[in-house]
Motif scaffolding. Structure first.
Motif, PDB file in Angstrom:
ATOM      1  N   ASN A  41       0.809  -1.229   0.000  1.00 40.66           N
ATOM      2  CA  ASN A  41       0.000   0.000   0.000  1.00 40.66           C
ATOM      3  C   ASN A  41       0.839   1.274   0.000  1.00 40.66           C
ATOM      4  O   ASN A  41       0.454   2.280   0.600  1.00 40.66           O
ATOM      5  CB  ASN A  41      -0.957   0.007   1.211  1.00 40.66           C
ATOM      6  CG  ASN A  41      -1.983  -1.112   1.132  1.00 40.66           C
ATOM      7  OD1 ASN A  41      -2.531  -1.386   0.065  1.00 40.66           O
ATOM      8  ND2 ASN A  41      -2.213  -1.765   2.262  1.00 40.66           N
ATOM      9  N   VAL A  42       1.977   1.217  -0.658  1.00 40.84           N
ATOM     10  CA  VAL A  42       2.768   2.428  -0.869  1.00 40.84           C
ATOM     11  C   VAL A  42       2.245   3.088  -2.134  1.00 40.84           C
ATOM     12  O   VAL A  42       2.261   2.463  -3.202  1.00 40.84           O
ATOM     13  CB  VAL A  42       4.266   2.105  -1.009  1.00 40.84           C
ATOM     14  CG1 VAL A  42       5.057   3.363  -1.354  1.00 40.84           C
ATOM     15  CG2 VAL A  42       4.789   1.463   0.260  1.00 40.84           C
ATOM     16  N   PRO A  43       1.763   4.315  -2.061  1.00 43.00           N
ATOM     17  CA  PRO A  43       1.119   4.949  -3.212  1.00 43.00           C
ATOM     18  C   PRO A  43       1.992   4.932  -4.472  1.00 43.00           C
ATOM     19  O   PRO A  43       3.118   5.435  -4.469  1.00 43.00           O
ATOM     20  CB  PRO A  43       0.879   6.387  -2.739  1.00 43.00           C
ATOM     21  CG  PRO A  43       0.805   6.287  -1.252  1.00 43.00           C
ATOM     22  CD  PRO A  43       1.772   5.202  -0.875  1.00 43.00           C
ATOM     23  N   ILE A  60      12.372  -4.617 -11.361  1.00 40.54           N
ATOM     24  CA  ILE A  60      12.589  -3.218 -10.990  1.00 40.54           C
ATOM     25  C   ILE A  60      11.332  -2.706 -10.289  1.00 40.54           C
ATOM     26  O   ILE A  60      10.227  -2.851 -10.821  1.00 40.54           O
ATOM     27  CB  ILE A  60      12.849  -2.331 -12.233  1.00 40.54           C
ATOM     28  CG1 ILE A  60      13.791  -3.014 -13.233  1.00 40.54           C
ATOM     29  CG2 ILE A  60      13.340  -0.955 -11.814  1.00 40.54           C
ATOM     30  CD1 ILE A  60      15.208  -3.099 -12.820  1.00 40.54           C
ATOM     31  N   TRP A  61      11.492  -2.108  -9.133  1.00 42.57           N
ATOM     32  CA  TRP A  61      10.357  -1.455  -8.478  1.00 42.57           C
ATOM     33  C   TRP A  61      10.373   0.031  -8.826  1.00 42.57           C
ATOM     34  O   TRP A  61      11.445   0.665  -8.782  1.00 42.57           O
ATOM     35  CB  TRP A  61      10.425  -1.635  -6.973  1.00 42.57           C
ATOM     36  CG  TRP A  61      10.035  -3.005  -6.507  1.00 42.57           C
ATOM     37  CD1 TRP A  61       9.891  -4.129  -7.268  1.00 42.57           C
ATOM     38  CD2 TRP A  61       9.735  -3.389  -5.161  1.00 42.57           C
ATOM     39  NE1 TRP A  61       9.515  -5.192  -6.484  1.00 42.57           N
ATOM     40  CE2 TRP A  61       9.408  -4.778  -5.193  1.00 42.57           C
ATOM     41  CE3 TRP A  61       9.702  -2.721  -3.947  1.00 42.57           C
ATOM     42  CZ2 TRP A  61       9.071  -5.486  -4.032  1.00 42.57           C
ATOM     43  CZ3 TRP A  61       9.364  -3.417  -2.789  1.00 42.57           C
ATOM     44  CH2 TRP A  61       9.041  -4.789  -2.841  1.00 42.57           C
ATOM     45  N   THR A  62       9.209   0.563  -9.192  1.00 42.28           N
ATOM     46  CA  THR A  62       9.155   1.947  -9.648  1.00 42.28           C
ATOM     47  C   THR A  62       7.973   2.701  -9.046  1.00 42.28           C
ATOM     48  O   THR A  62       6.969   2.107  -8.644  1.00 42.28           O
ATOM     49  CB  THR A  62       9.047   2.022 -11.181  1.00 42.28           C
ATOM     50  OG1 THR A  62       7.804   1.434 -11.600  1.00 42.28           O
ATOM     51  CG2 THR A  62      10.201   1.298 -11.854  1.00 42.28           C
ATOM     52  N   ARG A  63       8.135   3.997  -9.026  1.00 46.11           N
ATOM     53  CA  ARG A  63       7.048   4.903  -8.660  1.00 46.11           C
ATOM     54  C   ARG A  63       7.252   6.199  -9.430  1.00 46.11           C
ATOM     55  O   ARG A  63       8.373   6.748  -9.453  1.00 46.11           O
ATOM     56  CB  ARG A  63       7.038   5.208  -7.159  1.00 46.11           C
ATOM     57  CG  ARG A  63       5.908   6.140  -6.737  1.00 46.11           C
ATOM     58  CD  ARG A  63       6.032   6.627  -5.306  1.00 46.11           C
ATOM     59  NE  ARG A  63       4.854   7.385  -4.907  1.00 46.11           N
ATOM     60  CZ  ARG A  63       4.666   8.683  -5.153  1.00 46.11           C
ATOM     61  NH1 ARG A  63       5.618   9.379  -5.798  1.00 46.11           N
ATOM     62  NH2 ARG A  63       3.567   9.295  -4.767  1.00 46.11           N
ATOM     63  N   LEU A  91       8.661   6.140   2.786  1.00 42.39           N
ATOM     64  CA  LEU A  91       9.047   7.506   3.134  1.00 42.39           C
ATOM     65  C   LEU A  91       9.297   8.341   1.881  1.00 42.39           C
ATOM     66  O   LEU A  91       8.906   9.513   1.811  1.00 42.39           O
ATOM     67  CB  LEU A  91      10.296   7.495   4.020  1.00 42.39           C
ATOM     68  CG  LEU A  91      10.105   7.040   5.466  1.00 42.39           C
ATOM     69  CD1 LEU A  91      11.450   6.925   6.170  1.00 42.39           C
ATOM     70  CD2 LEU A  91       9.202   8.020   6.213  1.00 42.39           C
ATOM     71  N   PHE A  92       9.957   7.743   0.883  1.00 39.83           N
ATOM     72  CA  PHE A  92      10.154   8.454  -0.379  1.00 39.83           C
ATOM     73  C   PHE A  92       8.807   8.847  -0.986  1.00 39.83           C
ATOM     74  O   PHE A  92       8.635   9.969  -1.478  1.00 39.83           O
ATOM     75  CB  PHE A  92      10.919   7.578  -1.376  1.00 39.83           C
ATOM     76  CG  PHE A  92      12.395   7.460  -1.112  1.00 39.83           C
ATOM     77  CD1 PHE A  92      13.112   8.498  -0.554  1.00 39.83           C
ATOM     78  CD2 PHE A  92      13.081   6.298  -1.453  1.00 39.83           C
ATOM     79  CE1 PHE A  92      14.474   8.391  -0.318  1.00 39.83           C
ATOM     80  CE2 PHE A  92      14.444   6.176  -1.229  1.00 39.83           C
ATOM     81  CZ  PHE A  92      15.142   7.220  -0.655  1.00 39.83           C
ATOM     82  N   ALA A  93       7.865   7.915  -0.952  1.00 40.46           N
ATOM     83  CA  ALA A  93       6.545   8.177  -1.538  1.00 40.46           C
ATOM     84  C   ALA A  93       5.814   9.292  -0.803  1.00 40.46           C
ATOM     85  O   ALA A  93       5.125  10.109  -1.424  1.00 40.46           O
ATOM     86  CB  ALA A  93       5.705   6.901  -1.538  1.00 40.46           C
ATOM     87  N   TYR A  97       8.557  11.626  -4.027  1.00 34.37           N
ATOM     88  CA  TYR A  97       9.692  11.286  -4.877  1.00 34.37           C
ATOM     89  C   TYR A  97       9.363  10.095  -5.776  1.00 34.37           C
ATOM     90  O   TYR A  97       8.660   9.167  -5.373  1.00 34.37           O
ATOM     91  CB  TYR A  97      10.917  10.926  -4.038  1.00 34.37           C
ATOM     92  CG  TYR A  97      11.376  11.999  -3.082  1.00 34.37           C
ATOM     93  CD1 TYR A  97      11.212  13.351  -3.387  1.00 34.37           C
ATOM     94  CD2 TYR A  97      11.973  11.677  -1.874  1.00 34.37           C
ATOM     95  CE1 TYR A  97      11.629  14.336  -2.511  1.00 34.37           C
ATOM     96  CE2 TYR A  97      12.404  12.658  -0.991  1.00 34.37           C
ATOM     97  CZ  TYR A  97      12.221  13.989  -1.310  1.00 34.37           C
ATOM     98  OH  TYR A  97      12.631  14.958  -0.441  1.00 34.37           O
ATOM     99  N   GLY A  98       9.907  10.125  -6.972  1.00 37.08           N
ATOM    100  CA  GLY A  98       9.840   8.961  -7.832  1.00 37.08           C
ATOM    101  C   GLY A  98      10.887   7.949  -7.399  1.00 37.08           C
ATOM    102  O   GLY A  98      11.844   8.283  -6.683  1.00 37.08           O
ATOM    103  N   LEU A  99      10.722   6.713  -7.837  1.00 40.55           N
ATOM    104  CA  LEU A  99      11.640   5.656  -7.430  1.00 40.55           C
ATOM    105  C   LEU A  99      11.868   4.688  -8.580  1.00 40.55           C
ATOM    106  O   LEU A  99      10.931   4.299  -9.283  1.00 40.55           O
ATOM    107  CB  LEU A  99      11.074   4.884  -6.241  1.00 40.55           C
ATOM    108  CG  LEU A  99      11.897   3.676  -5.769  1.00 40.55           C
ATOM    109  CD1 LEU A  99      13.169   4.131  -5.068  1.00 40.55           C
ATOM    110  CD2 LEU A  99      11.072   2.773  -4.855  1.00 40.55           C
TER     111      LEU A  99
END
Length: 274
Positions: A41-43, A60-63, A91-93, A97-99
């Motif tokens: 459930n990380v946006p 690869i995990w991305t956001r 926390l990045f989300a 921040y993009g990931l």
């Protein structure tokens, strides 16, 4: 003298045979388990795939970044898998921040076995594919972030980026970095020094970082027993960047660098990248 040379040669020959599996076990104790990031459930966090140069499947995990926010190209430490970094990704989300985070070979569902030359190649494949992985523009800051051995991956990638005139990172953030992997081995196991010269994975960060001029931030725990803080200081001194700084985190070891003060400073730094 002849006997001494003979036994020394025999020791090194035996070491050359034994060091390969030992080195792989010690350097890359990775978890191959593939986990669906949407279950946390990380946006916006999802799994993607890339194909390496040798046709190996890479997870690869991305956001996607929020408007005006940077993309963090993340290289994790040598243990476990991407799922073990979910708190950081969350926390990045929360900051928008993009990931883009690489699952090393043998980790997180990626195929193959980890080795320096292959990880370097995979990191470059991922970097060149950034426009296909996340929504970015020419104005989106791209930050290379590496923890522990991931810091070495970031440094080698930054060198390749500069040599080939690819998209320049807005910054390079290194957490608990080492000068070179054989230096860490000697620090932890002094008796292994005679065979460090035949290691396959050397990750020579100190010898490379002078070729990188991207802004640099180093985070290092003062009480780090695995990678001494002096190695972070040595990298800072060797860096070719004009804009460089180091935060020595009092009371922190190798795995607990992110406290509230560091997180606040890190987000301020990342938000200022352009």
């Amino acid at each position: 003298m002849t006997k001494l040379l003979f036994y020394s040669a025999l020791f090194l020959a035996l070491g050359a045979v034994a060091v390969r599996p030992f080195e792989r076990f010690m350097v890359y104790p990775l978890d191959p388990t593939e986990v669906d990031p949407t279950g946390f459930n990380v946006p916006g966090l999802i799994a993607n795939e890339l194909t390496a140069d040798d046709e190996t499947r890479l997870v690869i995990w991305t956001r996607n970044p929020d408007p005006g926010k940077p993309v963090i190209v993340y290289f994790h430490g040598n243990a476990s898998n991407l799922a073990n970094r979910i708190h950081r990704f969350d926390l990045f989300a929360t900051q928008g921040y993009g990931l883009v985070a690489l699952g090393y070979r043998g980790s997180s569902g990626s195929g193959g076995k980890a080795r320096q030359s292959l990880i370097e190649a995979d990191a470059l494949v991922m970097y060149k594919a950034l426009p296909d992985l996340v929504q970015i523009t020419t104005d989106t800051p791209v930050v290379l972030y590496g923890e522990s051995i991931g810091a070495a991956v970031s440094i080698q990638l930054a060198k390749t980026i500069r040599q080939n005139n690819f998209r320049k990172p807005a910054a390079l953030v290194l957490e608990a970095p080492f000068t070179a992997l054989p230096h860490v081995v000697v620090h932890l196991y002094p008796w292994l020094k005679p065979i460090t010269g035949i290691m396959v994975n050397k990750w020579p960060s100190e010898a490379t970082i002078d070729q990188i001029d991207s802004p640099l931030l180093i985070l290092h725990g003062v009480n780090d027993q695995l990678i001494p803080v002096q190695m972070g200081r040595d990298l800072l001194a060797a860096s070719g960047a004009d804009d460089k700084q180091m935060i020595e985190v009092a009371g922190a070891g190798h795995n607990d660098v992110w406290n509230n003060d560091v997180w606040a400073t890190l987000t301020e730094y990342l938000d200022a990248t352009r």
